[in-house]
Design a protein around this motif. Structure first.
Motif, PDB file in Angstrom:
ATOM      1  N   PRO A  46       4.403  -3.805   1.726  1.00 27.90           N
ATOM      2  CA  PRO A  46       4.337  -2.921   0.660  1.00 27.90           C
ATOM      3  C   PRO A  46       3.913  -1.507   1.233  1.00 27.90           C
ATOM      4  O   PRO A  46       3.365  -1.270   2.063  1.00 27.90           O
ATOM      5  CB  PRO A  46       3.403  -3.152  -0.413  1.00 27.90           C
ATOM      6  N   THR A  48       1.824   0.832  -0.035  1.00 32.58           N
ATOM      7  CA  THR A  48       0.370   0.842  -0.031  1.00 32.58           C
ATOM      8  C   THR A  48      -0.082   0.037   0.980  1.00 32.58           C
ATOM      9  O   THR A  48      -1.226   0.526   1.526  1.00 32.58           O
ATOM     10  CB  THR A  48      -0.269   0.535  -1.150  1.00 32.58           C
ATOM     11  N   GLY A  50      -1.239  -2.507   1.356  1.00 37.04           N
ATOM     12  CA  GLY A  50      -2.048  -3.537   0.865  1.00 37.04           C
ATOM     13  C   GLY A  50      -3.559  -2.772   0.995  1.00 37.04           C
ATOM     14  O   GLY A  50      -4.356  -3.624   0.794  1.00 37.04           O
ATOM     15  N   SER A  52      -6.766  -0.192   0.007  1.00 38.78           N
ATOM     16  CA  SER A  52      -7.568   0.592  -1.087  1.00 38.78           C
ATOM     17  C   SER A  52      -7.005   2.185  -1.069  1.00 38.78           C
ATOM     18  O   SER A  52      -6.475   2.596  -0.101  1.00 38.78           O
ATOM     19  CB  SER A  52      -8.900   0.342  -1.129  1.00 38.78           C
ATOM     20  N   LEU A  53      -7.212   2.878  -2.047  1.00 38.99           N
ATOM     21  CA  LEU A  53      -6.728   4.315  -1.972  1.00 38.99           C
ATOM     22  C   LEU A  53      -7.626   5.176  -0.985  1.00 38.99           C
ATOM     23  O   LEU A  53      -7.139   5.763   0.012  1.00 38.99           O
ATOM     24  CB  LEU A  53      -7.142   5.055  -3.343  1.00 38.99           C
ATOM     25  N   TYR A 110       0.042   7.538  -3.083  1.00 44.07           N
ATOM     26  CA  TYR A 110      -0.542   6.179  -3.163  1.00 44.07           C
ATOM     27  C   TYR A 110      -0.378   5.560  -4.695  1.00 44.07           C
ATOM     28  O   TYR A 110       0.397   4.374  -4.561  1.00 44.07           O
ATOM     29  CB  TYR A 110      -2.222   6.278  -2.996  1.00 44.07           C
ATOM     30  N   ARG A 114       2.027   2.574  -5.043  1.00 49.29           N
ATOM     31  CA  ARG A 114       1.628   1.341  -5.881  1.00 49.29           C
ATOM     32  C   ARG A 114       2.523   0.888  -6.979  1.00 49.29           C
ATOM     33  O   ARG A 114       2.833  -0.272  -7.302  1.00 49.29           O
ATOM     34  CB  ARG A 114       0.239   1.368  -6.103  1.00 49.29           C
ATOM     35  N   GLY A 117       5.953  -0.433  -5.927  1.00 51.17           N
ATOM     36  CA  GLY A 117       5.975  -1.515  -5.334  1.00 51.17           C
ATOM     37  C   GLY A 117       5.947  -2.642  -6.257  1.00 51.17           C
ATOM     38  O   GLY A 117       6.180  -3.845  -6.192  1.00 51.17           O
ATOM     39  N   ARG A 118       4.915  -2.421  -7.388  1.00 51.09           N
ATOM     40  CA  ARG A 118       4.752  -3.365  -8.641  1.00 51.09           C
ATOM     41  C   ARG A 118       6.097  -3.715  -9.383  1.00 51.09           C
ATOM     42  O   ARG A 118       6.585  -4.818  -9.652  1.00 51.09           O
ATOM     43  CB  ARG A 118       3.669  -3.073  -9.560  1.00 51.09           C
ATOM     44  N   SER A 257       3.010  -6.768  -4.257  1.00 51.75           N
ATOM     45  CA  SER A 257       2.374  -5.288  -3.936  1.00 51.75           C
ATOM     46  C   SER A 257       1.158  -5.086  -3.075  1.00 51.75           C
ATOM     47  O   SER A 257       0.689  -4.131  -2.867  1.00 51.75           O
ATOM     48  CB  SER A 257       2.115  -4.640  -5.284  1.00 51.75           C
ATOM     49  N   ALA A 258       0.457  -6.367  -2.856  1.00 47.61           N
ATOM     50  CA  ALA A 258      -0.718  -6.025  -2.106  1.00 47.61           C
ATOM     51  C   ALA A 258      -1.062  -7.232  -1.008  1.00 47.61           C
ATOM     52  O   ALA A 258      -0.299  -8.587  -1.564  1.00 47.61           O
ATOM     53  CB  ALA A 258      -2.017  -6.123  -2.979  1.00 47.61           C
ATOM     54  N   ALA A 264      -7.204  -3.867  -3.083  1.00 47.05           N
ATOM     55  CA  ALA A 264      -6.654  -2.609  -3.347  1.00 47.05           C
ATOM     56  C   ALA A 264      -7.385  -2.076  -4.628  1.00 47.05           C
ATOM     57  O   ALA A 264      -8.112  -2.634  -5.710  1.00 47.05           O
ATOM     58  CB  ALA A 264      -5.179  -3.133  -3.788  1.00 47.05           C
TER      59      ALA A 264
END
Length: 265
Positions: A46, A48, A50, A52-53, A110, A114, A117-118, A257-258, A264
């Motif tokens: 993905p 991101t 996977g 966190s911000l 980001y 995200r 991706g979702r 997405s993760a 995440a």
């Protein structure tokens, strides 16, 4: 004789700044490659990755240093010529402000990665529509008036630097760097959206994008390069419209997405 010595001194400092920035970019490339080969650059990852911000922003800054420092090195050297005191510290301030602008861009990047991706995960038709829309948007922006303004500023920043000479205060160089970084962001953001769609840690795509950015900013035919990129983006959009199977891996559409077990935000 005095003017010749002054020019020679500036030329030596200019070359030192460029060499230092190219060295920093090479180190950032090495670290980015290690992360990519360690799993972050896997197919179907993905956008991101996977993360966190906060973790994403750390990787994002590393990538921006790798990809953008070579193109901004001549600009930093040019800025050096407009200042006369405390040169090393002031150039560092300029570069810090420049990267700060890109750090700020990492937050919407980001959120976009995200969200896209979702939407694309497990939805082949949605993944295709997102992929086609991404490259159509890139093509449209490449020939837009805003792109031309930002590219002109990135290619010929001396006039702005001379106006910045009126700024005072300890953060003046950071302010100059942020301002130039925002113009650079305005010039390149669409290309980075395309990179996120393809795979943010795709080393081949990163290298290609870095080359295109440098050509746009530094080559005599940079404006023509920008238009060629638009044509290429349109061709890619058409290909993805005709070949849905090629669009499935874009925006992480082939995977959740993760990554399992990875937090995440």
């Amino acid at each position: 004789m005095g003017s010749g010595a002054t020019f020679a001194g500036w030329l030596g400092r200019r070359n030192a700044v460029i060499a230092a920035l190219l060295g920093a970019a090479a180190l950032a490339w090495a670290l980015t490659a290690a992360l990519a080969l360690g799993g972050m650059g896997a197919a179907g990852m993905p956008a991101t990755m996977g993360l966190s911000l906060v973790a994403f922003l750390g990787v994002w800054v590393l990538m921006m240093a790798a990809m953008m420092l070579p193109a901004v090195a001549p600009v930093a050297a040019l800025y050096l010529r407009t200042i006369r005191t405390s040169r090393p510290g002031r150039v560092v301030g300029f570069l810090g402000g420049y990267l700060l602008a890109w750090v700020g861009a990492g937050v919407p990047a980001y959120l976009l990665a995200r969200g896209a991706g979702r939407l694309a995960a497990g939805q082949p038709r949605t993944a295709q529509l997102l992929a086609v829309a991404t490259f159509v948007a890139v093509a449209a922006y490449q020939v837009s008036p805003l792109k031309r303004v930002c590219l002109r500023s990135c290619r010929s920043p001396l006039g702005q630097f001379l106006r910045y000479a009126q700024l005072t205060g300890p953060l003046r160089d950071v302010r100059v760097g942020v301002h130039h970084g925002l113009y650079c962001l305005g010039c390149c953001w669409a290309l980075f959206v395309a990179l996120m769609a393809v795979g943010l840690m795709n080393l081949v795509a990163m290298a290609a994008l870095s080359g295109l950015v440098a050509l746009e900013k530094l080559w005599t035919h940079g404006v023509a390069t920008s238009r060629l990129i638009a044509a290429g983006a349109l061709a890619m959009a058409l290909l993805l419209a005709l070949r849905p199977d090629l669009a499935q891996a874009l925006w992480g559409g082939a995977m959740p997405s993760a990554m399992p077990g990875t937090p995440a935000m």
